[in-house]
Write an enzyme that holds these catalytic residues in place. Sequence first.
Site, PDB file in Angstrom:
ATOM      1  N   PHE A  98       0.874  -1.075   0.234  1.00  0.00           N
ATOM      2  CA  PHE A  98      -0.186  -0.022   0.081  1.00  0.00           C
ATOM      3  C   PHE A  98       1.121   1.333   0.015  1.00  0.00           C
ATOM      4  CE2 PHE A  98      -4.473   0.787   1.409  1.00  0.00           C
ATOM      5  CZ  PHE A  98      -5.175  -0.055   0.389  1.00  0.00           C
ATOM      6  N   GLN A 129      -7.594  14.419   3.788  1.00  0.00           N
ATOM      7  CA  GLN A 129      -6.853  13.799   2.719  1.00  0.00           C
ATOM      8  C   GLN A 129      -7.733  13.505   1.434  1.00  0.00           C
ATOM      9  OE1 GLN A 129      -6.446   8.973   3.299  1.00  0.00           O
ATOM     10  NE2 GLN A 129      -4.404  10.088   3.434  1.00  0.00           N
ATOM     11  N   HIS A 151      -8.212  11.713  -1.735  1.00  0.00           N
ATOM     12  CA  HIS A 151      -7.855  10.272  -2.350  1.00  0.00           C
ATOM     13  C   HIS A 151      -7.501  10.155  -3.739  1.00  0.00           C
ATOM     14  CE1 HIS A 151      -7.600   5.962  -3.288  1.00  0.00           C
ATOM     15  NE2 HIS A 151      -7.519   5.646  -1.916  1.00  0.00           N
ATOM     16  N   LEU A 199     -15.140   5.330  -4.540  1.00  0.00           N
ATOM     17  CA  LEU A 199     -13.734   5.265  -4.239  1.00  0.00           C
ATOM     18  C   LEU A 199     -13.246   4.011  -5.282  1.00  0.00           C
ATOM     19  CD1 LEU A 199     -11.101   5.806  -2.740  1.00  0.00           C
ATOM     20  CD2 LEU A 199     -11.545   3.688  -1.466  1.00  0.00           C
ATOM     21  N   GLU A 234      -7.047   1.846  -3.315  1.00  0.00           N
ATOM     22  CA  GLU A 234      -5.621   1.857  -3.264  1.00  0.00           C
ATOM     23  C   GLU A 234      -4.970   0.305  -3.860  1.00  0.00           C
ATOM     24  OE1 GLU A 234      -3.474   4.974  -1.200  1.00  0.00           O
ATOM     25  OE2 GLU A 234      -2.153   3.498  -0.468  1.00  0.00           O
ATOM     26  N   ARG A 272      -0.612   9.231  -0.353  1.00  0.00           N
ATOM     27  CA  ARG A 272      -1.881   9.793  -1.126  1.00  0.00           C
ATOM     28  C   ARG A 272      -1.782  11.230  -1.422  1.00  0.00           C
ATOM     29  NH1 ARG A 272      -6.455   6.261   2.033  1.00  0.00           N
ATOM     30  NH2 ARG A 272      -5.790   4.479   0.855  1.00  0.00           N
ATOM     31  N   HIS A 328     -11.590  12.545   1.203  1.00  0.00           N
ATOM     32  CA  HIS A 328     -11.670  10.886   1.753  1.00  0.00           C
ATOM     33  C   HIS A 328     -11.696  10.699   3.123  1.00  0.00           C
ATOM     34  CE1 HIS A 328     -11.070   6.656   1.074  1.00  0.00           C
ATOM     35  NE2 HIS A 328      -9.970   6.640   1.750  1.00  0.00           N
ATOM     36  N   ARG A 383      -2.725  10.622   6.248  1.00  0.00           N
ATOM     37  CA  ARG A 383      -2.870   9.117   6.621  1.00  0.00           C
ATOM     38  C   ARG A 383      -2.353   8.426   5.880  1.00  0.00           C
ATOM     39  NH1 ARG A 383      -6.962   5.082   5.686  1.00  0.00           N
ATOM     40  NH2 ARG A 383      -8.098   6.242   4.602  1.00  0.00           N
TER      41      ARG A 383
HETATM   42  C1  LIG Z   1     -14.637   4.619   0.349  1.00  0.00           C
HETATM   43  C2  LIG Z   1     -13.689   4.114   1.650  1.00  0.00           C
HETATM   44  C3  LIG Z   1     -12.739   3.134   1.659  1.00  0.00           C
HETATM   45  C4  LIG Z   1     -11.988   3.249   2.910  1.00  0.00           C
HETATM   46  N1  LIG Z   1     -10.835   2.286   2.656  1.00  0.00           N
HETATM   47  C5  LIG Z   1     -10.152   2.023   3.677  1.00  0.00           C
HETATM   48  C6  LIG Z   1      -9.194   0.824   3.993  1.00  0.00           C
HETATM   49  O1  LIG Z   1      -9.160   0.095   2.993  1.00  0.00           O
HETATM   50  N2  LIG Z   1      -8.175   0.862   4.971  1.00  0.00           N
HETATM   51  C7  LIG Z   1      -8.524   1.692   5.853  1.00  0.00           C
HETATM   52  O2  LIG Z   1      -7.472   1.637   6.925  1.00  0.00           O
HETATM   53  N3  LIG Z   1      -9.207   2.715   5.864  1.00  0.00           N
HETATM   54  C8  LIG Z   1     -10.288   3.021   4.856  1.00  0.00           C
HETATM   55  N4  LIG Z   1     -10.942   4.017   4.893  1.00  0.00           N
HETATM   56  C9  LIG Z   1     -11.044   4.913   5.936  1.00  0.00           C
HETATM   57  C10 LIG Z   1     -12.087   4.178   7.039  1.00  0.00           C
HETATM   58  O3  LIG Z   1     -12.874   3.161   6.291  1.00  0.00           O
HETATM   59  C11 LIG Z   1     -12.659   5.052   8.091  1.00  0.00           C
HETATM   60  O4  LIG Z   1     -12.163   6.063   8.365  1.00  0.00           O
HETATM   61  C12 LIG Z   1     -13.638   4.258   9.185  1.00  0.00           C
HETATM   62  O5  LIG Z   1     -14.302   3.035   8.417  1.00  0.00           O
HETATM   63  C13 LIG Z   1     -14.440   4.936   9.940  1.00  0.00           C
HETATM   64  O6  LIG Z   1     -15.015   4.203  10.888  1.00  0.00           O
HETATM   65  P1  LIG Z   1     -15.811   4.923  12.081  1.00  0.00           P
HETATM   66  O7  LIG Z   1     -16.322   3.662  12.915  1.00  0.00           O
HETATM   67  O8  LIG Z   1     -15.159   5.950  12.606  1.00  0.00           O
HETATM   68  O9  LIG Z   1     -17.088   5.580  11.567  1.00  0.00           O
HETATM   69  P2  LIG Z   1     -18.389   4.955  10.552  1.00  0.00           P
HETATM   70  O10 LIG Z   1     -17.895   3.734  10.078  1.00  0.00           O
HETATM   71  O11 LIG Z   1     -18.413   6.122   9.486  1.00  0.00           O
HETATM   72  O12 LIG Z   1     -19.426   4.930  11.490  1.00  0.00           O
HETATM   73  C14 LIG Z   1     -20.014   6.018  12.051  1.00  0.00           C
HETATM   74  C15 LIG Z   1     -21.207   5.548  13.080  1.00  0.00           C
HETATM   75  O13 LIG Z   1     -21.701   6.619  13.767  1.00  0.00           O
HETATM   76  C16 LIG Z   1     -23.160   6.675  13.567  1.00  0.00           C
HETATM   77  N5  LIG Z   1     -23.570   8.064  13.703  1.00  0.00           N
HETATM   78  C17 LIG Z   1     -22.820   9.185  13.237  1.00  0.00           C
HETATM   79  N6  LIG Z   1     -23.637  10.225  13.560  1.00  0.00           N
HETATM   80  C18 LIG Z   1     -24.652   9.859  14.582  1.00  0.00           C
HETATM   81  C19 LIG Z   1     -25.445  10.545  15.384  1.00  0.00           C
HETATM   82  N7  LIG Z   1     -25.659  11.851  15.196  1.00  0.00           N
HETATM   83  N8  LIG Z   1     -26.183   9.604  15.897  1.00  0.00           N
HETATM   84  C20 LIG Z   1     -26.064   8.528  16.311  1.00  0.00           C
HETATM   85  N9  LIG Z   1     -25.267   7.555  15.310  1.00  0.00           N
HETATM   86  C21 LIG Z   1     -24.440   8.490  14.568  1.00  0.00           C
HETATM   87  C22 LIG Z   1     -23.468   6.091  12.083  1.00  0.00           C
HETATM   88  O14 LIG Z   1     -24.581   5.433  12.494  1.00  0.00           O
HETATM   89  C23 LIG Z   1     -22.364   5.096  12.283  1.00  0.00           C
HETATM   90  O15 LIG Z   1     -22.736   3.644  12.783  1.00  0.00           O
HETATM   91  C24 LIG Z   1     -11.859   4.063   3.649  1.00  0.00           C
HETATM   92  C25 LIG Z   1     -12.862   5.219   3.770  1.00  0.00           C
HETATM   93  C26 LIG Z   1     -13.852   5.313   2.544  1.00  0.00           C
HETATM   94  C27 LIG Z   1     -14.707   6.464   2.449  1.00  0.00           C
END
Ligand SMILES: Cc1cc2nc3c(=O)[nH]c(=O)nc-3n(C[C@H](O)[C@H](O)[C@H](O)COP(=O)(O)OP(=O)(O)OC[C@H]3O[C@@H](n4cnc5c(N)ncnc54)[C@H](O)[C@@H]3O)c2cc1C
Length: 611
Positions: free
Chosen positions: A113, A233, A235, A245, A248, A281, A346, A381
Amino acid sequence: MYEHDVIVVGAGGAGLRAAIAAHEAGADTAIVSKLHPVRSHTGAAEGGINAALQEGDDWELHAYDTMKGSDYLGDAPAVETLAQDAPEDTMRLEHWGMPFSREEDGRVSQRPFGGLSYPRTTYAGAETGHHLLHTMYEQVVKRGIQVYDEWYVMNLATTDEDDPNERDCHGVVAYDVQSGQIEGFKANNGVVLATGGPGQAFDHTTNAVSCTGDGHAMAYRAGAPLEDMEFIQFHPTSLPSTGVLISEGVRGEGGILYNSEGERFMFEYGYANNSGELASRDVVARAELTEVAEGRGIDDEYVHLDMRHLGEERIMDRLENILHLAEDFEGVDGLVEPMPVKPGQHYAMGGIETDENGQTCINGLYAAGECACVSVHGGNRLGGNALPELIVFGKRAGRHAAGEDLGEAEIRTGYGDDVEDETDTELPVQPGSAGLADTGVAADGGVTADAEGLLERAVERERERVDRLMDRDSGVQHAEIRSKLQQAMTDHVNVFRTAEGVKKALRTIRECREEYQNVYVDDPSRTFNTDLQQTIETRNLIDVAETIALGALVRNEFRGAHWRQENQVRDDENWLKHTLISWNGGNPEIFYRPVILEGEEKTYEPKERSY
Ligand SMILES: Cc1cc2nc3c(=O)[nH]c(=O)nc-3n(C[C@H](O)[C@H](O)[C@H](O)COP(=O)(O)OP(=O)(O)OC[C@H]3O[C@@H](n4cnc5c(N)ncnc54)[C@H](O)[C@@H]3O)c2cc1C
């Protein structure tokens, strides 16, 4: 009123991991989430999870790559914790049944990566996040952890001491999306915010519509500082029409970027002579936009990502999902033609300031995942470093919130502690509250008098706010304000930034804030009222966008993903420090804290970053 020991807000990777850990530590734990857990945005993660698992690799190399990738703005204690804990926490996923891709001999596969000195990215096809969510949700169900899904958290219930460091968080106020009922959730031990990123502050983003920075905004208004918000970031490989997306992983498997002349520009024009397409990135995103600006883009907008030479068998085995995305969203068959790609918002490197245990400066308030800034990503990142962050720091936040002693944190948090200086940057407008008569439609600080009856009063205030919003029968609709905000951020606070442009964005944000005073909700229903929810989210986006733009304006240097036209060099003498923005009484204040470069056994000396 609902009551639990630990309330986790959000059910993505960070929230699920925090809830499992809090439950394992003996706390009565509940998750409150606006989406069903497996619809969380983590499900979109494609490429993989970085963890030093193989012989020849080790956590120190992972830590070094991460510090270098961060452009020396990551805090070494947090970076080392990430690298040290990622292998065990990744293998725990494997033991919970996560279907990782494997080699012929049965070992878990790892791919190269961007910015990594070793193929360290563990993956499950190009659907790593999907499997991660399902694996952890199974564990949540198995443990009987209560999930309140489709409950939207509107605000925190926090005491109102003058000094944010002395405030306590007692719970949250949420509304049931199904019925419109507004209730309090009391947290006896702690609230963990795991609400994900703020990508919807931008027009062209890889993030889902649910990524509205709610947790950032709630914590900020309650007095917890937001850290390094200017570091966004972009992407390099998002699809031009939608922002969807292209992982990568495609470049990790050998995908090549070409300009309109058919040149492999990453090498041809010396953007990254060693790593080429697999430079970090920020480097690749700037290279692509430079190609477009110099007339070597396609349709003046994008470049090509070609994976045809990988062959159908390998593509189907490791990148099948990418074929579907390119076909569905661009009508392109990745087996026979190159895919159009351009940079898209991203990820947010910054977020709610926490220590290594997920604690914010507000007692009983924790944050983990993309909404938090611990800080492991600093200025940029590395791909594959967000998912390990979710599981490593989600787990720690859950355990600490449940009352487990994780030892003294090395990273200090808080408002005003160790303040180095304050900004003297001239701002184009007064940020913060709109300065108009308070119509009550915008949430204020989320801070509600002293502890007695705190949650009840917080609930009352949110009920009144919703009543006011629903009582109006004319005004501006949230979508108008939101798209104006998103456009300004994409136009002016993008990959290339100028002081003048960022100031323009700040003026537009100010206008959005003023227009929000007249916002109204068209849908009169109380059930499944997405118009109401998005109206509340739009206020959050305004606050978060303002912190991104403010940070981008004051940081007059080029570091990681933050490029400034006026000063195109990294300025270690003045800027080896984190930007912190704190909302006090509707008045954002900016201060700084030095970055921690001293690790357990070594100091990471800033070097020139080349790939
Ligand atoms: C398309 C894409 C691909 C990616 N691929 C990778 C990868 O391969 N490897 C890597 O390391 N990172 C990757 N990333 C980054 C990574 O996936 C994210 O940073 C990470 O998944 C975020 O996880 P999280 O648990 O913080 O938030 P999320 O998974 O976004 O979860 C947020 C949660 O909060 C809840 N929520 C939000 N606001 C409220 C509210 N007001 N009240 C109640 N609930 C709420 C939502 O319902 C959800 O359940 C990628 C990002 C994207 C966009």
